[in-house]
Design an enzyme around this catalytic site. Structure first.
Site, PDB file in Angstrom:
ATOM      1  N   ASP A  11       2.792   6.722   0.460  1.00  0.00           N
ATOM      2  CA  ASP A  11       2.365   5.705  -0.509  1.00  0.00           C
ATOM      3  C   ASP A  11       0.847   5.664  -0.427  1.00  0.00           C
ATOM      4  OD1 ASP A  11       1.614   3.390  -1.813  1.00  0.00           O
ATOM      5  OD2 ASP A  11       3.102   2.118  -0.819  1.00  0.00           O
ATOM      6  N   ASP A  51       6.902   3.381  -5.154  1.00  0.00           N
ATOM      7  CA  ASP A  51       5.452   3.598  -5.000  1.00  0.00           C
ATOM      8  C   ASP A  51       5.110   4.797  -4.120  1.00  0.00           C
ATOM      9  OD1 ASP A  51       6.174   2.572  -2.538  1.00  0.00           O
ATOM     10  OD2 ASP A  51       4.872   0.821  -2.631  1.00  0.00           O
ATOM     11  N   TYR A 230       2.523  -4.445  10.759  1.00  0.00           N
ATOM     12  CA  TYR A 230       3.247  -4.149   9.534  1.00  0.00           C
ATOM     13  C   TYR A 230       2.319  -3.463   8.534  1.00  0.00           C
ATOM     14  CZ  TYR A 230       5.870  -4.361   5.283  1.00  0.00           C
ATOM     15  OH  TYR A 230       6.513  -3.987   4.129  1.00  0.00           O
ATOM     16  N   LYS A 233       6.955  -0.312   4.548  1.00  0.00           N
ATOM     17  CA  LYS A 233       8.166   0.293   5.116  1.00  0.00           C
ATOM     18  C   LYS A 233       8.003   1.808   5.183  1.00  0.00           C
ATOM     19  CE  LYS A 233      11.451  -2.143   6.838  1.00  0.00           C
ATOM     20  NZ  LYS A 233      11.136  -2.436   8.218  1.00  0.00           N
ATOM     21  N   ARG A 267       8.614  -7.224   1.370  1.00  0.00           N
ATOM     22  CA  ARG A 267       7.746  -7.199   2.556  1.00  0.00           C
ATOM     23  C   ARG A 267       8.381  -6.453   3.727  1.00  0.00           C
ATOM     24  NH1 ARG A 267       3.368 -10.699   1.786  1.00  0.00           N
ATOM     25  NH2 ARG A 267       3.632 -11.986  -0.051  1.00  0.00           N
TER      26      ARG A 267
END
Ligand code: 13P
Ligand code: 13P
Ligand code: MG
Ligand code: MG
Length: 366
Positions: A11, A51, A230, A233, A267
């Site tokens: 991404d 994305d 984070y 993903k 998220r």
């Protein structure tokens, strides 16, 4: 002469949030790869899933080739510059290291590769998923390679009937690759015991026991293990060879009719059903639901045919309706219980600070 199939995805920026890359961004990758890599590979194909941009390459350089990995890395850097110029959201999101260091694994992008001796006809499937992590492939691969309820080839094909070898990785271990080899069918309960935990144990590859050939390869990157926080993903890719000694195409696709619940969604912090979608699909509801695309190809003397979009069929419209219902059903309970991921999967997000603050406010009642 052997053929290597490499699929590398990242991404590097998208339109309107985490939805889809821009046309200009995709074109910049499609233009860069042949311009910079013309002597390195034999064929390539660029697509997006949500994305994420996936670059599929066929070449003779073997798995883990620093030339091939560098080409993909440089293409993603080039694309990031385009994404920044256009003001795309999350430009360079998955490029977690400053400089290329020989192998793109561990640098953010997801990689699945296999080196094969091409059969006279070499059909294979390329899966790419968005808003989920590599464990999303655990259940479908388990069912295809072990369960005659989903794969009658295990009964009907003598080669498939000899079973498959699973290489399963402990992705919580970050010092190196911690792998266990287990055989189907005799180690079925052990395989299931590990694959139950999609966040920790991930199928890395599967081999045919009748011929010893590789059947499937999955990207195993966990971004938070690299970044320590984070960063989106992991949005995994997977290659599966089909027909002959391997399952038929439809036997690999059949478990995707479940729309099983996976980690990811909004998220990267929720549980949502995995929806099989048409190639180049964007993301929508609640930054999801988690999606998976699948291109079917034949590769011959390292040249790809055009792809067939296997989830572009009326059957899958019916499944997508079912999966939409499952998505709404789990969303109805918002943040409560199993609708959200457990704390240890969220520990890289803002919830840690919030918990620390709240912890101080607790009093022990006398
Ligand atoms: P073929 O008869 O073309 O080999 O097809 C068999 C098959 O795999 C269908 O599932
Ligand atoms: P991606 O990992 O696909 O960029 O999604 C991140 C996210 O937070 C979506 O809500
Ligand atoms: Mg994103
Ligand atoms: Mg993504």
């Amino acid at each position: 002469m052997k053929t290597t199939l490499s699929i590398i995805k990242a991404d590097i920026g998208s339109i309107g949030g985490h939805i889809k890359p821009s046309y200009q961004l995709l074109e910049s990758i499609r233009e860069f790869i042949p311009r910079k890599g013309k002597n390195l590979f034999d064929d390539f194909y660029v697509s997006h899933t949500g994305d994420d941009i996936a670059i599929l390459l066929s070449h003779q350089k073997g798995t883990g080739s620093s030339d091939i990995h560098k080409l993909a890395w440089d293409a993603f850097i080039e694309g990031t510059n385009v994404a920044k110029k256009q003001g795309l959201y999350g430009a360079g999101q998955d490029l977690l290291k400053d400089a290329f260091s020989g192998n793109i694994r561990g640098m953010g992008p997801a990689v699945a590769e296999m080196e094969i001796e091409e059969r006279p006809s070499e059909p294979f499937l390329c899966f790419a998923a968005d808003k989920t992590d590599p464990g999303a492939y655990n259940l479908p691969l388990y069912l295809t390679f072990t369960d005659p309820m989903f794969n009658p080839g295990l009964m009907l094909s003598p080669a498939c009937g000899e079973g498959f070898k699973f290489n399963i990785m402990d992705v919580a271990y970050t010092e190196g690759d911690r792998i266990i080899e287990l055989l189907a069918p005799e180690n079925l309960y052990d395989i299931a015991t590990l694959l139950r935990d999609n966040e920790r144990f991930v199928i890395e590859s599967i081999y045919s026991r009748s011929s010893g050939e590789i059947a499937a390869a999955v990207s195993t990157t966990r971004l938070h293990n690299i970044a320590g926080k984070y960063t989106g993903k992991d949005d995994p890719v997977c290659i599966v060879r089909v027909q002959g000694n391997f399952p038929a195409t439809g036997e690999v696709l059949s478990p995707y009719s479940i729309g099983h619940y996976v980690a990811g969604f909004m998220r990267g912090s929720h549980i949502g059903p995995l929806m099989p979608v048409k190639i180049n699909s964007p993301i929508s509801y609640f930054d999801g639901p988690p999606i998976v695309t699948c291109h079917a190809f034949c590769v011959h003397e390292r040249k790809f045919t055009e792809s067939a979009d296997v989830f572009d069929h009326p059957f899958w419209d019916y499944i997508r309706t079912k999966v939409s219902r499952k998505a709404v059903e789990i969303r109805e309970q918002g943040f409560s219980g199993t609708a959200m991921l457990p704390y240890n999967e969220l520990e890289y997000g803002g919830i840690v600070e919030k918990m620390e603050k709240l912890d101080k406010l607790f009093k022990i009642r006398k």
